[in-house]
Design a protein around this motif. Structure first.
Motif, PDB file in Angstrom:
ATOM      1  N   VAL A 278       0.857  -1.201   0.000  1.00  0.00           N
ATOM      2  CA  VAL A 278       0.000   0.000   0.000  1.00  0.00           C
ATOM      3  C   VAL A 278       0.890   1.248   0.000  1.00  0.00           C
ATOM      4  O   VAL A 278       0.680   2.171  -0.791  1.00  0.00           O
ATOM      5  CB  VAL A 278      -0.952   0.005   1.235  1.00  0.00           C
ATOM      6  CG1 VAL A 278      -1.648   1.360   1.389  1.00  0.00           C
ATOM      7  CG2 VAL A 278      -1.988  -1.100   1.114  1.00  0.00           C
ATOM      8  N   ALA A 279       1.904   1.239   0.846  1.00  0.00           N
ATOM      9  CA  ALA A 279       2.804   2.393   0.951  1.00  0.00           C
ATOM     10  C   ALA A 279       3.599   2.579  -0.342  1.00  0.00           C
ATOM     11  O   ALA A 279       3.777   3.712  -0.812  1.00  0.00           O
ATOM     12  CB  ALA A 279       3.752   2.196   2.138  1.00  0.00           C
TER      13      ALA A 279
ATOM     14  N   TRP B  73       0.070   7.317 -13.090  1.00  0.00           N
ATOM     15  CA  TRP B  73      -0.576   6.286 -12.264  1.00  0.00           C
ATOM     16  C   TRP B  73      -2.031   6.039 -12.668  1.00  0.00           C
ATOM     17  O   TRP B  73      -2.532   4.932 -12.558  1.00  0.00           O
ATOM     18  CB  TRP B  73      -0.521   6.670 -10.780  1.00  0.00           C
ATOM     19  CG  TRP B  73      -1.336   7.881 -10.409  1.00  0.00           C
ATOM     20  CD1 TRP B  73      -0.916   9.174 -10.405  1.00  0.00           C
ATOM     21  CD2 TRP B  73      -2.711   7.918 -10.020  1.00  0.00           C
ATOM     22  NE1 TRP B  73      -1.933  10.014 -10.025  1.00  0.00           N
ATOM     23  CE2 TRP B  73      -3.048   9.267  -9.786  1.00  0.00           C
ATOM     24  CE3 TRP B  73      -3.694   6.951  -9.827  1.00  0.00           C
ATOM     25  CZ2 TRP B  73      -4.322   9.669  -9.381  1.00  0.00           C
ATOM     26  CZ3 TRP B  73      -4.975   7.341  -9.422  1.00  0.00           C
ATOM     27  CH2 TRP B  73      -5.276   8.687  -9.211  1.00  0.00           C
TER      28      TRP B  73
ATOM     29  N   VAL C 286       1.975   6.793  -6.727  1.00  0.00           N
ATOM     30  CA  VAL C 286       0.909   7.730  -7.119  1.00  0.00           C
ATOM     31  C   VAL C 286       1.369   9.172  -6.902  1.00  0.00           C
ATOM     32  O   VAL C 286       1.128  10.049  -7.735  1.00  0.00           O
ATOM     33  CB  VAL C 286      -0.393   7.445  -6.316  1.00  0.00           C
ATOM     34  CG1 VAL C 286      -1.418   8.566  -6.479  1.00  0.00           C
ATOM     35  CG2 VAL C 286      -0.989   6.112  -6.743  1.00  0.00           C
ATOM     36  N   LYS C 287       2.045   9.387  -5.787  1.00  0.00           N
ATOM     37  CA  LYS C 287       2.486  10.727  -5.427  1.00  0.00           C
ATOM     38  C   LYS C 287       3.570  11.257  -6.385  1.00  0.00           C
ATOM     39  O   LYS C 287       3.595  12.435  -6.706  1.00  0.00           O
ATOM     40  CB  LYS C 287       3.066  10.676  -4.009  1.00  0.00           C
ATOM     41  CG  LYS C 287       2.848  11.934  -3.229  1.00  0.00           C
ATOM     42  CD  LYS C 287       3.287  11.705  -1.819  1.00  0.00           C
ATOM     43  CE  LYS C 287       3.741  13.011  -1.246  1.00  0.00           C
ATOM     44  NZ  LYS C 287       4.326  12.836   0.066  1.00  0.00           N
TER      45      LYS C 287
ATOM     46  N   TRP D  36       2.745   1.687  -3.412  1.00  0.00           N
ATOM     47  CA  TRP D  36       1.879   2.191  -4.487  1.00  0.00           C
ATOM     48  C   TRP D  36       1.483   3.654  -4.233  1.00  0.00           C
ATOM     49  O   TRP D  36       1.452   4.473  -5.160  1.00  0.00           O
ATOM     50  CB  TRP D  36       0.646   1.299  -4.657  1.00  0.00           C
ATOM     51  CG  TRP D  36      -0.297   1.849  -5.677  1.00  0.00           C
ATOM     52  CD1 TRP D  36      -1.527   2.375  -5.452  1.00  0.00           C
ATOM     53  CD2 TRP D  36      -0.074   1.973  -7.101  1.00  0.00           C
ATOM     54  NE1 TRP D  36      -2.092   2.804  -6.624  1.00  0.00           N
ATOM     55  CE2 TRP D  36      -1.225   2.577  -7.654  1.00  0.00           C
ATOM     56  CE3 TRP D  36       0.988   1.645  -7.950  1.00  0.00           C
ATOM     57  CZ2 TRP D  36      -1.336   2.851  -9.020  1.00  0.00           C
ATOM     58  CZ3 TRP D  36       0.863   1.921  -9.316  1.00  0.00           C
ATOM     59  CH2 TRP D  36      -0.282   2.508  -9.824  1.00  0.00           C
ATOM     60  N   ALA D  37       1.193   3.994  -2.986  1.00  0.00           N
ATOM     61  CA  ALA D  37       0.821   5.377  -2.652  1.00  0.00           C
ATOM     62  C   ALA D  37       1.969   6.325  -3.014  1.00  0.00           C
ATOM     63  O   ALA D  37       1.748   7.415  -3.544  1.00  0.00           O
ATOM     64  CB  ALA D  37       0.479   5.490  -1.168  1.00  0.00           C
TER      65      ALA D  37
END
Lengths: 185, 72
Positions: B8-9, B21, B15-16, B11-12
């Motif tokens: 999760v971290a 993305w 995205v950032k 991929w986040a």
């Protein structure tokens, strides 16, 4: 820049379409899982959650008929007066495209000051690429961490904390958490 | 071993930092919906499939979704 279905995705297009109709009749916010998904969280969902301000029956019936005119049907009932009674007693209504009821939008009336706070402080988030109103980011994180608490919700909150790092206020999150404990737990 | 939260971290963070993305993400999310829609269509083509779809999607407003439920 004009966006089309391909850069919004099926969920984003569905959400934008229904929000553009609801907005003509009342204030709304998109909350919970779809906020995280629209912000890039990589998980699926088949429903989007929406909170709307409380309406009188007449205004609601006009909104229901407007949704119907644009191809949306209520999954529980086709009778707008009955649909209103569902909402008024605290239940949610699910609306979907009549020709394909996947995905759907689950609509609820604002039920307490926490919901009203979110509607008053609603925001649009550039990262989502969607022209729709979401609840405030600090509220979304506090609600997932303090109230919902499932693994999925904790992962959503983690994702939101990273992608909206510059908007996060721990002080505000903690204040909202204490309000959640006071009003919902 | 990496946990789900590590992913999760990761991929986040992607995205950032990466503006591309959205396409990857939409394809992923849409594929699940398309699969669900395909299953519904396949069920509707079966004998007694309408009953199953109505139950799975919790549709009480049968008339409102009549065209969908008749489609094959």
């Amino acid at each position: 820049m004009k966006r089309d279905v391909s850069d919004k995705g099926i969920l984003g297009k569905f959400c934008t379409d229904i929000c553009s109709i609801v907005e003509r009749h009342c204030k709304y916010i998109i909350v919970s899982g779809f906020f995280a998904i629209a912000s890039g969280r990589s998980r699926g969902t088949e429903d989007i959650d929406m909170i709307i301000e409380k309406l009188d029956k007449g205004t609601f019936v006009i909104m229901h008929m407007d949704l119907k005119k644009h191809g949306f049907e209520c999954m529980q009932t086709g009778n707008p007066s009955e649909a209103y009674d569902y909402l008024a007693e605290g239940s949610s209504l699910r609306y979907a495209k009549a020709k394909m009821p996947v995905p759907d939008m689950e609509i609820k009336f604002a039920k307490d000051e926490l919901d009203i706070y979110q509607i008053i402080n609603r925001e649009k988030y550039k990262l989502t690429g969607l022209p729709v109103w979401f609840g405030p980011i600090n509220f979304a994180i506090a609600f997932k961490e303090e109230y919902l608490k499932s693994d999925k919700d904790i992962a959503d909150a983690k994702h939101l904390r990273i992608v909206y790092e510059d908007k996060i206020s721990e002080k505000e999150i903690n204040r909202i958490k204490s309000e959640i404990r006071r009003l919902r737990l | 071993m990496k946990t789900e939260f590590d992913h999760v971290a990761y991929w986040a963070d992607y995205v950032k930092k990466n503006s591309n993305w959205k396409k990857i993400h939409c394809d992923f999310v849409d594929s699940q919906l398309k699969n669900r829609r395909r299953v519904m269509k396949e069920l509707l083509a079966r004998k007694n499939g309408k009953h199953l779809v109505v139950k799975l999607l919790c549709i009480s407003n049968i008339k409102g979704f009549g065209a969908f439920l008749k489609s094959k």
